[in-house]
Write a protein that holds these residues in place. Structure first.
Motif, PDB file in Angstrom:
ATOM      1  N   SER A 291     -21.770  51.816  88.484  1.00  0.00           N
ATOM      2  CA  SER A 291     -22.478  53.032  88.849  1.00  0.00           C
ATOM      3  C   SER A 291     -23.440  53.402  87.734  1.00  0.00           C
ATOM      4  CB  SER A 291     -21.493  54.187  89.088  1.00  0.00           C
ATOM      5  OG  SER A 291     -22.173  55.388  89.379  1.00  0.00           O
ATOM      6  N   GLY A 292     -24.676  53.742  88.099  1.00  0.00           N
ATOM      7  CA  GLY A 292     -25.647  54.164  87.109  1.00  0.00           C
ATOM      8  C   GLY A 292     -25.952  53.109  86.071  1.00  0.00           C
ATOM      9  N   GLY A 293     -25.873  51.836  86.454  1.00  0.00           N
ATOM     10  CA  GLY A 293     -26.159  50.758  85.518  1.00  0.00           C
ATOM     11  C   GLY A 293     -25.022  50.430  84.574  1.00  0.00           C
ATOM     12  N   ILE A 294     -23.853  51.030  84.779  1.00  0.00           N
ATOM     13  CA  ILE A 294     -22.690  50.804  83.932  1.00  0.00           C
ATOM     14  C   ILE A 294     -21.572  50.172  84.752  1.00  0.00           C
ATOM     15  CG2 ILE A 294     -20.925  51.840  82.467  1.00  0.00           C
ATOM     16  CD1 ILE A 294     -23.688  51.970  81.261  1.00  0.00           C
ATOM     17  N   ARG A 295     -20.992  49.095  84.229  1.00  0.00           N
ATOM     18  CA  ARG A 295     -19.843  48.457  84.868  1.00  0.00           C
ATOM     19  C   ARG A 295     -18.589  48.913  84.133  1.00  0.00           C
ATOM     20  NH1 ARG A 295     -19.191  44.854  88.697  1.00  0.00           N
ATOM     21  NH2 ARG A 295     -17.562  43.260  88.673  1.00  0.00           N
ATOM     22  N   THR A 296     -17.601  49.386  84.894  1.00  0.00           N
ATOM     23  CA  THR A 296     -16.396  49.966  84.303  1.00  0.00           C
ATOM     24  C   THR A 296     -15.150  49.218  84.760  1.00  0.00           C
ATOM     25  OG1 THR A 296     -17.402  52.162  84.205  1.00  0.00           O
ATOM     26  CG2 THR A 296     -15.002  52.045  84.048  1.00  0.00           C
ATOM     27  N   TYR A 297     -14.363  48.775  83.807  1.00  0.00           N
ATOM     28  CA  TYR A 297     -13.074  48.144  84.069  1.00  0.00           C
ATOM     29  C   TYR A 297     -11.991  49.156  83.700  1.00  0.00           C
ATOM     30  CZ  TYR A 297     -16.008  43.956  83.555  1.00  0.00           C
ATOM     31  OH  TYR A 297     -17.008  43.018  83.664  1.00  0.00           O
ATOM     32  N   THR A 298     -11.110  49.455  84.609  1.00  0.00           N
ATOM     33  CA  THR A 298     -10.025  50.391  84.340  1.00  0.00           C
ATOM     34  C   THR A 298      -8.704  49.710  84.638  1.00  0.00           C
ATOM     35  OG1 THR A 298     -11.436  52.250  84.993  1.00  0.00           O
ATOM     36  CG2 THR A 298      -9.069  52.662  84.877  1.00  0.00           C
ATOM     37  N   GLY A 299      -7.758  49.803  83.709  1.00  0.00           N
ATOM     38  CA  GLY A 299      -6.467  49.156  83.921  1.00  0.00           C
ATOM     39  C   GLY A 299      -5.472  49.523  82.848  1.00  0.00           C
ATOM     40  N   THR A 300      -4.559  48.621  82.584  1.00  0.00           N
ATOM     41  CA  THR A 300      -3.462  48.884  81.653  1.00  0.00           C
ATOM     42  C   THR A 300      -3.492  47.913  80.482  1.00  0.00           C
ATOM     43  OG1 THR A 300      -1.985  47.437  82.914  1.00  0.00           O
ATOM     44  CG2 THR A 300      -2.001  49.776  83.493  1.00  0.00           C
ATOM     45  N   PHE A 301      -2.894  48.335  79.371  1.00  0.00           N
ATOM     46  CA  PHE A 301      -2.768  47.455  78.215  1.00  0.00           C
ATOM     47  C   PHE A 301      -1.365  47.522  77.649  1.00  0.00           C
ATOM     48  CE2 PHE A 301      -3.412  51.435  75.954  1.00  0.00           C
ATOM     49  CZ  PHE A 301      -2.576  51.298  74.851  1.00  0.00           C
ATOM     50  N   THR A 302      -0.977  46.474  76.964  1.00  0.00           N
ATOM     51  CA  THR A 302       0.239  46.435  76.146  1.00  0.00           C
ATOM     52  C   THR A 302      -0.125  45.705  74.861  1.00  0.00           C
ATOM     53  OG1 THR A 302       0.969  44.347  77.140  1.00  0.00           O
ATOM     54  CG2 THR A 302       1.812  46.395  78.120  1.00  0.00           C
ATOM     55  N   ASP A 303       0.466  46.126  73.744  1.00  0.00           N
ATOM     56  CA  ASP A 303       0.206  45.442  72.484  1.00  0.00           C
ATOM     57  C   ASP A 303       1.406  45.544  71.566  1.00  0.00           C
ATOM     58  OD1 ASP A 303       0.045  48.001  71.323  1.00  0.00           O
ATOM     59  OD2 ASP A 303      -2.123  48.059  71.537  1.00  0.00           O
ATOM     60  N   GLN A 304       1.361  44.802  70.471  1.00  0.00           N
ATOM     61  CA  GLN A 304       2.481  44.767  69.547  1.00  0.00           C
ATOM     62  C   GLN A 304       1.997  44.384  68.155  1.00  0.00           C
ATOM     63  OE1 GLN A 304       6.012  42.767  70.901  1.00  0.00           O
ATOM     64  NE2 GLN A 304       6.658  42.224  68.813  1.00  0.00           N
ATOM     65  N   ARG A 305       2.609  45.011  67.159  1.00  0.00           N
ATOM     66  CA  ARG A 305       2.298  44.654  65.775  1.00  0.00           C
ATOM     67  C   ARG A 305       3.035  43.370  65.422  1.00  0.00           C
ATOM     68  NH1 ARG A 305       5.110  44.814  61.510  1.00  0.00           N
ATOM     69  NH2 ARG A 305       6.714  46.174  62.408  1.00  0.00           N
ATOM     70  N   SER A 306       2.355  42.481  64.680  1.00  0.00           N
ATOM     71  CA  SER A 306       2.990  41.251  64.239  1.00  0.00           C
ATOM     72  C   SER A 306       3.553  41.430  62.833  1.00  0.00           C
ATOM     73  CB  SER A 306       1.986  40.095  64.251  1.00  0.00           C
ATOM     74  OG  SER A 306       0.939  40.349  63.327  1.00  0.00           O
ATOM     75  N   GLY A 307       4.353  40.475  62.374  1.00  0.00           N
ATOM     76  CA  GLY A 307       4.901  40.533  61.031  1.00  0.00           C
ATOM     77  C   GLY A 307       6.309  41.100  60.987  1.00  0.00           C
ATOM     78  N   PRO A 308       6.886  41.160  59.793  1.00  0.00           N
ATOM     79  CA  PRO A 308       8.263  41.649  59.637  1.00  0.00           C
ATOM     80  C   PRO A 308       8.384  43.149  59.875  1.00  0.00           C
ATOM     81  CG  PRO A 308       7.253  41.318  57.491  1.00  0.00           C
ATOM     82  CD  PRO A 308       6.280  40.780  58.504  1.00  0.00           C
ATOM     83  N   GLY A 309       9.625  43.570  60.011  1.00  0.00           N
ATOM     84  CA  GLY A 309       9.884  44.992  60.215  1.00  0.00           C
ATOM     85  C   GLY A 309      10.294  45.308  61.635  1.00  0.00           C
ATOM     86  N   ALA A 310      10.602  46.581  61.867  1.00  0.00           N
ATOM     87  CA  ALA A 310      11.026  47.017  63.197  1.00  0.00           C
ATOM     88  C   ALA A 310       9.907  46.795  64.211  1.00  0.00           C
ATOM     89  CB  ALA A 310      11.422  48.488  63.159  1.00  0.00           C
ATOM     90  N   THR A 311      10.301  46.516  65.441  1.00  0.00           N
ATOM     91  CA  THR A 311       9.334  46.313  66.514  1.00  0.00           C
ATOM     92  C   THR A 311       8.486  47.549  66.727  1.00  0.00           C
ATOM     93  OG1 THR A 311      10.756  44.742  67.665  1.00  0.00           O
ATOM     94  CG2 THR A 311       9.077  45.844  68.986  1.00  0.00           C
ATOM     95  N   GLN A 312       7.198  47.331  66.849  1.00  0.00           N
ATOM     96  CA  GLN A 312       6.270  48.412  67.181  1.00  0.00           C
ATOM     97  C   GLN A 312       5.400  47.938  68.341  1.00  0.00           C
ATOM     98  OE1 GLN A 312       4.700  49.176  63.020  1.00  0.00           O
ATOM     99  NE2 GLN A 312       4.873  51.276  63.760  1.00  0.00           N
ATOM    100  N   GLN A 313       5.474  48.657  69.427  1.00  0.00           N
ATOM    101  CA  GLN A 313       4.705  48.324  70.616  1.00  0.00           C
ATOM    102  C   GLN A 313       4.068  49.591  71.175  1.00  0.00           C
ATOM    103  OE1 GLN A 313       7.842  46.635  73.022  1.00  0.00           O
ATOM    104  NE2 GLN A 313       7.277  44.542  72.447  1.00  0.00           N
ATOM    105  N   CYS A 314       2.903  49.410  71.787  1.00  0.00           N
ATOM    106  CA  CYS A 314       2.243  50.521  72.458  1.00  0.00           C
ATOM    107  C   CYS A 314       1.793  50.055  73.839  1.00  0.00           C
ATOM    108  CB  CYS A 314       1.026  51.012  71.673  1.00  0.00           C
ATOM    109  SG  CYS A 314       1.398  51.646  70.022  1.00  0.00           S
TER     110      CYS A 314
END
Length: 244
Positions: A74-97
């Motif tokens: 719309s209006g010359g702009i293409r928009t993708y809308t959806g979901t994400f998941t991610d995670q920090r790498s390396g040692p330590g407690a699990t961290q995910q968003c």
């Protein structure tokens, strides 16, 4: 809200896309954060965006992926809308968003494509950002940049997915020579096998380190389909934009 490290990721996520040709890459100005997106046919035949992202902040790395559930223009702009998941790498407690991700880019542009990314946190495991936090970033399509002499080399003309190893060259190049560009059987003064007119696209495929040679004090790029070499200098060629 928390810093970028709360929702972006590592290059390890490249495994999600084994074929480099699938993804178009965008990066922040300092290349600390990159986003890779491809459009794959959906069940209804429409294009659906999917991809991954990576960053390194404060010595800690995060990797994530996303899946668009809707793609609109719309209006010359293409928009993708959806979901994400991610995670920090390396040692330590699990961290995910996890949460919602929106990517917006112009449908057409005269230069490298711009991408606007917006992450909204909805949950996770020990996620550093509170639910409802929003992060926005501006990125630009990551195209090769010639060196100070105008030469493209294996070290500066590879794709962002392989920039540390140089094992995949930018595949498409536009001829900028004011007349035509000779493709020679051998560099620098071999027989002219074919010529490419100004404005034409030269497809060299995703070659590796042997895609470039130095001959006669100049850089040359191999064209496998024609079995010849063209001058790899910004006076003669430029990378073709490939934004999805």
């Amino acid at each position: 809200m928390k810093p970028i490290v709360s929702i972006l990721g590592t290059i390890a996520a490249i495994a999600l896309f084994p074929h480099i040709a699938q993804a178009s890459a965008y990066t922040t100005s300092n290349r600390s954060t990159s986003i890779h997106i491809s459009e794959l046919p959906g069940r209804s035949g429409s294009a659906i965006g999917t991809g991954y992202y990576s960053t390194s902040v404060g010595g800690r790395e995060w990797g994530g992926n996303f899946q668009a559930t809707s793609v609109t223009s719309s209006g010359g702009i293409r928009t993708y809308t959806g979901t994400f998941t991610d995670q920090r790498s390396g040692p330590g407690a699990t961290q995910q968003c996890k949460g919602q991700l929106k990517l917006q880019r112009p449908v057409s542009n005269s230069g490298p494509a711009r991408l606007r990314a917006t992450w909204t946190i909805t949950g996770g495991v020990n996620c550093p950002s509170a639910v409802g936090s929003i992060l926005k970033l501006n990125l630009t399509e990551a195209v090769p940049v010639a060196n100070s002499s105008g030469n493209f080399l294996a070290s500066n003309a590879n794709t962002i997915q392989s920039e540390t190893a140089g094992n995949a060259t930018w595949p498409l190049w536009v001829v900028t020579d004011p007349t035509r560009l000779n493709c020679r059987a051998t560099a620098p003064s071999g027989t002219v096998v074919t010529t490419f007119p100004k404005g034409s696209t030269v497809d060299v495929g995703y070659l590796g380190l042997n895609s470039f040679i130095t001959a006669g004090g100049a850089s040359w790029l191999r064209v496998p389909s024609k079995n010849c070499f063209i001058r790899a200098n910004s006076q003669y060629i430029k990378p073709k934009l490939m934004p999805f």
